[in-house]
Design an enzyme around this catalytic site. Structure first.
Site, short mmCIF file in Angstrom:
data_model
loop_
_atom_site.label_atom_id
_atom_site.label_comp_id
_atom_site.label_asym_id
_atom_site.label_seq_id
_atom_site.Cartn_x
_atom_site.Cartn_y
_atom_site.Cartn_z
CB ALA A 191 -0.88 -0.03 1.24
N GLY A 245 0.42 -5.25 0.68
CA GLY A 245 -0.66 -5.35 -0.30
C GLY A 245 -0.18 -5.98 -1.61
CD GLU A 285 -2.54 -8.01 2.49
OE1 GLU A 285 -2.46 -6.82 2.13
OE2 GLU A 285 -3.06 -8.37 3.55
CD GLU A 291 1.14 -5.67 5.42
OE1 GLU A 291 2.01 -6.52 5.72
OE2 GLU A 291 0.48 -5.72 4.37
N1 CAA Z 1 4.50 3.62 0.09
C1 CAA Z 1 4.96 4.84 -0.29
N2 CAA Z 1 6.23 5.06 -0.63
C2 CAA Z 1 7.06 4.02 -0.61
C3 CAA Z 1 6.66 2.74 -0.25
C4 CAA Z 1 5.31 2.55 0.11
N3 CAA Z 1 4.83 1.35 0.46
N4 CAA Z 1 7.71 1.90 -0.32
C5 CAA Z 1 8.74 2.64 -0.73
N5 CAA Z 1 8.35 3.91 -0.91
C6 CAA Z 1 9.18 5.02 -1.39
C7 CAA Z 1 10.25 5.41 -0.40
O1 CAA Z 1 9.76 6.34 0.53
C8 CAA Z 1 11.30 5.99 -1.31
O2 CAA Z 1 10.88 7.29 -1.65
P1 CAA Z 1 11.94 8.46 -1.76
O3 CAA Z 1 12.86 8.05 -2.87
O4 CAA Z 1 11.11 9.65 -2.03
O5 CAA Z 1 12.61 8.50 -0.42
C9 CAA Z 1 11.19 5.14 -2.56
O6 CAA Z 1 9.88 4.56 -2.51
C10 CAA Z 1 12.21 4.05 -2.67
O7 CAA Z 1 12.22 3.33 -1.46
P2 CAA Z 1 13.58 2.92 -0.72
O8 CAA Z 1 14.52 4.06 -0.75
O9 CAA Z 1 13.19 2.36 0.57
O10 CAA Z 1 14.12 1.81 -1.73
P3 CAA Z 1 14.79 0.41 -1.40
O11 CAA Z 1 15.04 -0.23 -2.70
O12 CAA Z 1 15.89 0.58 -0.41
O13 CAA Z 1 13.66 -0.44 -0.62
C11 CAA Z 1 11.50 -1.40 -0.25
C12 CAA Z 1 12.50 -0.80 -1.27
C13 CAA Z 1 12.04 -2.70 0.34
C14 CAA Z 1 10.22 -1.65 -0.99
C15 CAA Z 1 11.28 -0.42 0.92
O14 CAA Z 1 10.99 0.85 0.41
C16 CAA Z 1 10.16 -0.81 1.84
O15 CAA Z 1 10.35 -1.58 2.74
N6 CAA Z 1 8.97 -0.22 1.63
C17 CAA Z 1 7.85 -0.41 2.50
C18 CAA Z 1 7.17 -1.71 2.18
C19 CAA Z 1 5.96 -1.90 3.05
O16 CAA Z 1 5.99 -1.71 4.24
N7 CAA Z 1 4.87 -2.33 2.42
C20 CAA Z 1 3.69 -2.61 3.11
C21 CAA Z 1 2.82 -1.39 3.10
S1 CAA Z 1 1.41 -1.62 4.08
C22 CAA Z 1 0.36 -2.55 3.19
O17 CAA Z 1 0.62 -2.94 2.10
C23 CAA Z 1 -0.90 -2.83 3.95
C24 CAA Z 1 -2.09 -3.09 3.16
O18 CAA Z 1 -2.15 -3.24 1.97
C25 CAA Z 1 -3.36 -3.17 3.87
#
Ligand code: CAA
Length: 696
Positions: free
Chosen positions: A63, A101, A104, A124
């Site tokens: 998400a 997500g 999922e 999450e």
């Molecule tokens: N939402 C919004 N922005 C996100 C994002 C997300 N889920 N994941 C990454 N980004 C953004 C980061 O903020 C970053 O932005 P900036 O360049 O502006 O700083 C950019 O994407 C690149 O991210 P990273 O610098 O972290 O890149 P990376 O290659 O080192 O890591 C990653 C990539 C492993 C995907 C890491 O970004 C990460 O762990 N992201 C979060 C993943 C996460 O927690 N997903 C679950 C979300 S909750 C959910 O999905 C619940 C649901 O549906 C109900």
């Protein structure tokens, strides 16, 4: 068709491509686009199967975290349900990340294939919520509740080969294009009479005791938090409730968490640590110098830890010490540390051998002259370090990064020992260097932007969180922490005991109390820094209790006694009547008397003193923004992440309340509590501490 989701057709296979850079989060329009594309594929009589794939570097990273807590439209059709309900098979084709997500949705698909380098997970819990898109109900049905619990409660990213073994993936795509492989896979399954739908499966047999077992296991780590417990509850529900009902309950528990204090703090930590790694001193796109070989000067504990950090990242490193005995002891310590990891199971024997092969002990500067980076980790004394830098200047190849691992000394004085101060910067690792993730990158007066960019890139490569800051005694991390260290000992003079302070800080969320940490690190370390500060500034408050302990030879765990006593071979701290007697004696001598403290006062005394100093640090431009302080406290000092960071937490108390307390303690305790002018201005405006910036 949606701008962020494209639908194309290759023969009988409809291809749904999510194209929302940088990581295909489920941002605005993505869910709608997926729904529209599935509808189109279902309606198109020429389409007999579909592929869901991501453009760019990833499948779907989950998400859009930026959208959390901002209210969301009521969703009547959920993508994972719509994917699963499709009468035509849908194959998820995963590269990069399928997280939250993202996974999922992949679980809603009928098949999942991935490239070997992909990672999948439900992280999450790390942002204070739970997988609210059916993840807690589908994953246990697919891989069994025990493995699902482990993944959901840890939030870890599972590598594709392991995901295949667990049964999350149907196939690994070893060579060729993922998209082609996915189309071929789809053509293979398009005539299957029955589609595998995870929601229709039963729960695999399992031991009903797994839920209480994991609750016991996380009890200490997850105290003060809700999300890990709700995650467990959801998997438990999956095991006892029909799918549809489970989904309803998952939704209700998700909604309870979305705007919880812990979720807000963890979202702040997620974005602020990324922001903190972008320095206002380094323009975007500044080239970094390539680093193919590293050298560490000094084979003590820090030098060894830094060498291990390089080897862990696959970077060949020479560890240099002129004293053969120190070098041999250093290598032995490295070997023992790796062996302990093998024993614990966090590293295998082959991994240990590969790392050891990357570390070469050498006893002369000539042997390291060709390295791209030299990291000095010798005794913490300016004269000693200057001598090392004079030699490095003489021997190191032009363009080598010259880094000093000091925790407090003046970088400019060290850089001035060389004819190339623009190549010199501070690289302050935290102990143990191979474990702690913070790298404080200190910018000297003459450090070039390119060198800073290179050290930032090196930090990333070493899996460290690199934060650039300015040059002053203690830089940002230790300087903002120093008042905390003073107050914790002064609390003892006023009536508290070490075990009481430690208990309050552990309840607050630290993994260990500060006195126990002091014993672990060695009390001689703080003592040396304290004496240096006392000599430099007569206003620095002496700490007679701490000095007396060092005088008694109680240097911490390594001598069997410090703030606590330790039994031979054990790391468990035991309160020591001898220390209590010393504390009472010093209290009596000071004439201040002893009084009772509650936990709140202890926590605030320690942390507000640091908030005040952090404001000064920002005001002076040593740190530029509150996110830098917060990130350093999370990664350098084990500050509880679910409280966001030092400044974020202070905002939850309220800037005016913090200022009021500090002003009152200024009256009571004198100059060391003088409120920082920046803090006063923020309080007057009611502006959050997290918005504190230099020049405001
Ligand atoms: N939402 C919004 N922005 C996100 C994002 C997300 N889920 N994941 C990454 N980004 C953004 C980061 O903020 C970053 O932005 P900036 O360049 O502006 O700083 C950019 O994407 C690149 O991210 P990273 O610098 O972290 O890149 P990376 O290659 O080192 O890591 C990653 C990539 C492993 C995907 C890491 O970004 C990460 O762990 N992201 C979060 C993943 C996460 O927690 N997903 C679950 C979300 S909750 C959910 O999905 C619940 C649901 O549906 C109900």
């Amino acid at each position: 068709m949606s701008e962020v989701v494209h639908f194309t057709r290759q023969g009988p296979v409809g291809i749904i491509t999510v194209d929302y850079p940088p990581v295909n989060a489920l941002g605005p329009g993505v869910r709608e686009g997926i729904l529209e594309a599935v509808d189109r594929g279902v309606a198109d009589t020429q389409v007999r199967a579909m592929v869901l794939i991501g453009a760019g570097r990833s499948f779907i990273a989950g998400a859009d975290i930026r959208g959390f807590g901002k209210g969301r439209p009521t969703v009547t059709r959920r993508t994972h349900d719509v994917l699963e309900a499709s009468p035509k098979p849908v194959v998820a084709a995963i590269h990069g990340y399928a997280l939250g997500g993202g996974l999922e949705n992949a679980l809603g698909c009928h098949y999942r294939i991935a490239v070997p380098g992909a990672r999948v997970g439900l992280p999450e819990v790390l942002i204070g919520i739970l997988p609210g898109g059916g993840g807690t109900q589908r994953l246990p049905r697919l891989i069994g509740p025990e493995a699902a619990l482990e993944m959901i409660v840890s939030g870890r990213h599972v590598p594709a080969p392991e995901a295949l073994e667990l049964g999350i993936l149907d196939e690994l795509v070893e060579g060729g294009e993922l998209r082609d492989a996915a189309v071929a896979f789809a053509m293979r399954v398009m005539d299957e009479p029955v589609l595998p739908r995870i929601s229709e499966r039963g729960i695999p047999d399992h031991d009903p005791g797994i839920f209480d077992a994991i609750r016991r296991r996380i009890a200490r780590r997850a105290r003060n938090q809700k999300a890990p417990w709700h995650c467990i509850r959801c998997v438990e529900i999956a095991c006892s409730t029909p799918f549809e009902d489970g989904i309803r309950q998952e939704r209700a528990l998700f909604e309870e968490l979305e705007n919880s204090e812990e979720a807000k703090a963890l979202r702040y930590a997620f974005f602020s640590e990324r922001e903190a790694q972008r320095s206002p001193h380094v323009s975007r796109g500044t080239p970094a110098r390539p680093v193919a070989a590293a050298a560490v000067v000094g084979a003590g504990t820090m030098g060894g830890g830094i060498a291990m950090t390089c080897a862990d990242a696959g970077l060949p490193v020479k560890i240099m010490d002129k004293d053969p005995e120190t070098l041999a002891r250093g290598m032995e310590r490295i070997g023992k540390t790796y062996a302990a990891s093998v024993e614990r199971g966090s590293l295998d024997a082959a991994g240990m051998a590969a790392r050891l092969a990357l570390i070469e002990p050498v006893d002369s500067y000539d042997a390291i002259a060709g390295a791209d980076v030299a990291i000095e980790a010798v005794f913490e004394e300016t004269g000693v370090k200057r001598e090392v830098f004079e030699t490095l200047d003489r021997v190191m190849k032009p363009g080598a990064l010259l880094l000093t691992n000091t925790s407090a000394l003046d970088i400019d004085e060290i850089a001035a020992a060389t004819g190339r101060p623009e190549d010199v910067a501070g690289a302050h690792f935290f102990s143990p260097a191979n474990v702690m993730k913070l790298l404080e990158i200190v910018r000297g007066e003459r450090t070039s932007e390119e060198v800073l960019a290179s050290v930032q890139a090196l930090a990333k490569r070493l899996a460290k969180v690199g934060v650039v800051c300015g040059n002053c005694d203690g830089f940002v991390a230790n300087r903002s922490r120093a008042p905390f260290n003073t107050e914790m000992v002064l609390l003892l003079e006023e009536g508290a005991l070490p075990e009481q302070v430690d208990k309050a800080m552990v309840e607050f969320g630290y993994p260990m109390g500060p006195f126990a940490v002091g014993d672990l690190a060695g009390l001689d370390i703080g003592y040396a820094g304290r004496k240096r500060r006392e000599a430099a500034d007569p206003a620095v408050r002496p700490l007679p209790i701490a000095d007396a302990l060092v005088g008694m030879g109680r240097l911490g765990m390594k001598t069997g006694a410090g703030w606590y006593r330790y039994e031979a071979g054990s790391r468990t701290p035991h309160p020591d009547p001898e220390v209590a007697a010393l504390i009472r004696r010093v209290s009596d001598e000071s004439g201040a008397g002893r009084r009772d403290f509650d936990d709140e006062e202890i926590v605030q005394r320690l942390l507000f003193s640091s908030v005040n100093e952090a404001c000064r640090i920002i005001e002076e431009g040593i740190a530029r923004r509150a996110v830098e302080v917060d990130t350093m406290w999370l990664y350098g000092f084990g500050f509880p992440r679910y409280r966001g960071g030092l400044m974020y937490w202070a905002d939850t108390v309220g800037v005016r309340e913090v200022y009021g307390r500090i002003a009152a303690w200024h009256q009571r305790y004198g100059e060391r509590w003088a409120p920082s002018p920046l803090l006063r201005r923020l309080a007057e405006r009611g502006a959050p501490l997290t918005e504190a910036m230099t020049d405001m």
